[in-house]
Scaffold this motif. Sequence first.
Motif, PDB file in Angstrom:
ATOM      1  N   ALA A 221       0.802  -1.223   0.000  1.00 12.78           N
ATOM      2  CA  ALA A 221       0.000   0.000   0.000  1.00 12.78           C
ATOM      3  C   ALA A 221       0.835   1.274   0.000  1.00 12.78           C
ATOM      4  CB  ALA A 221      -0.943   0.011   1.194  1.00 12.78           C
ATOM      5  N   ASP A 222       2.012   1.245   0.588  1.00 12.43           N
ATOM      6  CA  ASP A 222       2.803   2.472   0.653  1.00 12.43           C
ATOM      7  C   ASP A 222       4.020   2.429  -0.273  1.00 12.43           C
ATOM      8  OD1 ASP A 222       4.192   0.564   2.055  1.00 12.43           O
ATOM      9  OD2 ASP A 222       4.708   1.867   3.735  1.00 12.43           O
ATOM     10  N   CYS A 223       3.924   1.671  -1.344  1.00 12.58           N
ATOM     11  CA  CYS A 223       5.068   1.540  -2.245  1.00 12.58           C
ATOM     12  C   CYS A 223       5.201   2.760  -3.164  1.00 12.58           C
ATOM     13  CB  CYS A 223       4.976   0.256  -3.057  1.00 12.58           C
ATOM     14  SG  CYS A 223       3.753   0.292  -4.378  1.00 12.58           S
ATOM     15  N   ARG A 224       6.347   2.860  -3.802  1.00  7.38           N
ATOM     16  CA  ARG A 224       6.630   3.990  -4.686  1.00  7.38           C
ATOM     17  C   ARG A 224       5.730   3.988  -5.920  1.00  7.38           C
ATOM     18  NH1 ARG A 224      11.898   2.483  -2.826  1.00  7.38           N
ATOM     19  NH2 ARG A 224      12.861   4.215  -1.709  1.00  7.38           N
ATOM     20  N   VAL A 225       5.401   2.803  -6.418  1.00  4.51           N
ATOM     21  CA  VAL A 225       4.539   2.718  -7.605  1.00  4.51           C
ATOM     22  C   VAL A 225       3.161   3.295  -7.290  1.00  4.51           C
ATOM     23  CG1 VAL A 225       3.378   1.147  -9.200  1.00  4.51           C
ATOM     24  CG2 VAL A 225       5.770   0.753  -8.585  1.00  4.51           C
ATOM     25  N   ARG A 226       2.605   2.952  -6.144  1.00  3.31           N
ATOM     26  CA  ARG A 226       1.304   3.491  -5.755  1.00  3.31           C
ATOM     27  C   ARG A 226       1.385   5.000  -5.584  1.00  3.31           C
ATOM     28  NH1 ARG A 226      -0.565   6.154  -2.158  1.00  3.31           N
ATOM     29  NH2 ARG A 226       1.076   5.632  -0.718  1.00  3.31           N
TER      30      ARG A 226
ATOM     31  N   ALA B 271       3.364   7.054  -7.067  1.00  4.91           N
ATOM     32  CA  ALA B 271       3.475   7.674  -8.387  1.00  4.91           C
ATOM     33  C   ALA B 271       2.155   7.621  -9.145  1.00  4.91           C
ATOM     34  CB  ALA B 271       4.578   6.998  -9.192  1.00  4.91           C
ATOM     35  N   THR B 272       1.460   6.496  -9.111  1.00  2.00           N
ATOM     36  CA  THR B 272       0.200   6.401  -9.847  1.00  2.00           C
ATOM     37  C   THR B 272      -0.895   7.240  -9.202  1.00  2.00           C
ATOM     38  OG1 THR B 272      -0.380   4.337  -8.708  1.00  2.00           O
ATOM     39  CG2 THR B 272       0.691   4.147 -10.863  1.00  2.00           C
ATOM     40  N   ASP B 273      -0.786   7.483  -7.910  1.00  4.16           N
ATOM     41  CA  ASP B 273      -1.750   8.367  -7.237  1.00  4.16           C
ATOM     42  C   ASP B 273      -1.708   9.785  -7.808  1.00  4.16           C
ATOM     43  OD1 ASP B 273      -2.795   6.450  -5.600  1.00  4.16           O
ATOM     44  OD2 ASP B 273      -1.835   7.174  -3.756  1.00  4.16           O
ATOM     45  N   LEU B 274      -0.597  10.164  -8.424  1.00  2.00           N
ATOM     46  CA  LEU B 274      -0.490  11.493  -9.021  1.00  2.00           C
ATOM     47  C   LEU B 274      -1.487  11.677 -10.160  1.00  2.00           C
ATOM     48  CD1 LEU B 274       3.398  11.791  -9.139  1.00  2.00           C
ATOM     49  CD2 LEU B 274       1.833  12.824  -7.467  1.00  2.00           C
ATOM     50  N   PHE B 275      -1.980  10.565 -10.719  1.00  2.00           N
ATOM     51  CA  PHE B 275      -2.944  10.623 -11.817  1.00  2.00           C
ATOM     52  C   PHE B 275      -4.355  10.259 -11.358  1.00  2.00           C
ATOM     53  CE2 PHE B 275       1.170   9.975 -13.763  1.00  2.00           C
ATOM     54  CZ  PHE B 275       1.166  10.958 -14.731  1.00  2.00           C
ATOM     55  N   ALA B 276      -4.545  10.066 -10.068  1.00  3.38           N
ATOM     56  CA  ALA B 276      -5.849   9.659  -9.542  1.00  3.38           C
ATOM     57  C   ALA B 276      -6.867  10.794  -9.569  1.00  3.38           C
ATOM     58  CB  ALA B 276      -5.708   9.122  -8.112  1.00  3.38           C
ATOM     59  N   HIS B 277      -6.396  12.003  -9.480  1.00  2.00           N
ATOM     60  CA  HIS B 277      -7.285  13.159  -9.502  1.00  2.00           C
ATOM     61  C   HIS B 277      -7.251  13.775 -10.895  1.00  2.00           C
ATOM     62  CE1 HIS B 277      -7.871  13.042  -5.179  1.00  2.00           C
ATOM     63  NE2 HIS B 277      -6.590  12.749  -5.097  1.00  2.00           N
ATOM     64  N   MET B 278      -8.381  13.827 -11.527  1.00  2.00           N
ATOM     65  CA  MET B 278      -8.494  14.205 -12.929  1.00  2.00           C
ATOM     66  C   MET B 278      -7.765  15.507 -13.282  1.00  2.00           C
ATOM     67  SD  MET B 278     -12.018  14.669 -14.989  1.00  2.00           S
ATOM     68  CE  MET B 278     -12.396  16.384 -15.187  1.00  2.00           C
ATOM     69  N   TRP B 279      -7.836  16.507 -12.428  1.00  2.00           N
ATOM     70  CA  TRP B 279      -7.321  17.822 -12.793  1.00  2.00           C
ATOM     71  C   TRP B 279      -5.837  17.988 -12.516  1.00  2.00           C
ATOM     72  CZ3 TRP B 279     -10.013  20.521 -16.034  1.00  2.00           C
ATOM     73  CH2 TRP B 279     -11.392  20.352 -16.080  1.00  2.00           C
ATOM     74  N   ASP B 280      -5.236  17.151 -11.677  1.00  2.00           N
ATOM     75  CA  ASP B 280      -3.831  17.328 -11.325  1.00  2.00           C
ATOM     76  C   ASP B 280      -2.909  17.275 -12.547  1.00  2.00           C
ATOM     77  OD1 ASP B 280      -4.896  17.496  -8.805  1.00  2.00           O
ATOM     78  OD2 ASP B 280      -3.734  15.842  -7.960  1.00  2.00           O
ATOM     79  N   PRO B 281      -3.016  16.262 -13.418  1.00  2.00           N
ATOM     80  CA  PRO B 281      -2.157  16.259 -14.604  1.00  2.00           C
ATOM     81  C   PRO B 281      -2.438  17.439 -15.537  1.00  2.00           C
ATOM     82  CG  PRO B 281      -3.124  14.084 -14.263  1.00  2.00           C
ATOM     83  CD  PRO B 281      -3.790  15.026 -13.315  1.00  2.00           C
ATOM     84  N   VAL B 282      -3.679  17.886 -15.569  1.00  2.00           N
ATOM     85  CA  VAL B 282      -4.038  19.025 -16.418  1.00  2.00           C
ATOM     86  C   VAL B 282      -3.352  20.294 -15.895  1.00  2.00           C
ATOM     87  CG1 VAL B 282      -5.962  20.428 -17.282  1.00  2.00           C
ATOM     88  CG2 VAL B 282      -6.236  17.950 -17.029  1.00  2.00           C
ATOM     89  N   VAL B 283      -3.350  20.479 -14.586  1.00  2.00           N
ATOM     90  CA  VAL B 283      -2.678  21.640 -13.988  1.00  2.00           C
ATOM     91  C   VAL B 283      -1.175  21.558 -14.254  1.00  2.00           C
ATOM     92  CG1 VAL B 283      -2.127  22.817 -11.815  1.00  2.00           C
ATOM     93  CG2 VAL B 283      -4.455  22.017 -12.240  1.00  2.00           C
ATOM     94  N   LEU B 284      -0.600  20.371 -14.090  1.00  2.00           N
ATOM     95  CA  LEU B 284       0.827  20.204 -14.367  1.00  2.00           C
ATOM     96  C   LEU B 284       1.144  20.556 -15.822  1.00  2.00           C
ATOM     97  CD1 LEU B 284       1.507  16.885 -12.445  1.00  2.00           C
ATOM     98  CD2 LEU B 284       2.375  19.158 -11.853  1.00  2.00           C
ATOM     99  N   ALA B 285       0.319  20.077 -16.735  1.00  2.00           N
ATOM    100  CA  ALA B 285       0.535  20.367 -18.157  1.00  2.00           C
ATOM    101  C   ALA B 285       0.422  21.865 -18.419  1.00  2.00           C
ATOM    102  CB  ALA B 285      -0.461  19.594 -19.010  1.00  2.00           C
TER     103      ALA B 285
END
Length: 119
Positions: free
Chosen positions: A8-13, A15-29
Amino acid sequence: MDRDELVADCRVRAATDLFAHMWDPVVLAALGSGPRRRSELRAAIGGVSDKVLTQSLHRLLASGLIDRRAHAEAPPRVEYALTGLGQSLVDGPMRALGRWAEEHGDELLDAQERSAPAV
C-alpha cells in the motif's frame, strides 16, 4: 520489481496516485510552459471550478511537484511553477502517456464504448 514490494505504501502506488485526480495532470501540463497566476491557470484550463483548482494546487504543492511564489507587490501577486520534480514528471511519464494516447486513444475509446451498457 519484486511482487512482494507492491504494498500500500510503495513507490509505484505513490506515483500512480499522481494521476488519480483528474485535474492534477491538467494543472501540471498547464504549468509546463512556465509560471502562471491562479487566474491564468483557470483561463488556460477551462472547465475547472475554483474549488477544484484550489484542491489540485494543494495536492501538487504537498507532493513537491509545484512551487508557490508570492511576490511582494501591491496588489499581491502569487505564481505557481513546476519544481524540478514536477518538470521531470511532465517531461517524462506525462509526455510518454500523451504519445501513447495519441497512438492508441481511438482504440481505447472504441473498447470502452463497446463495453458500455446500452441505454
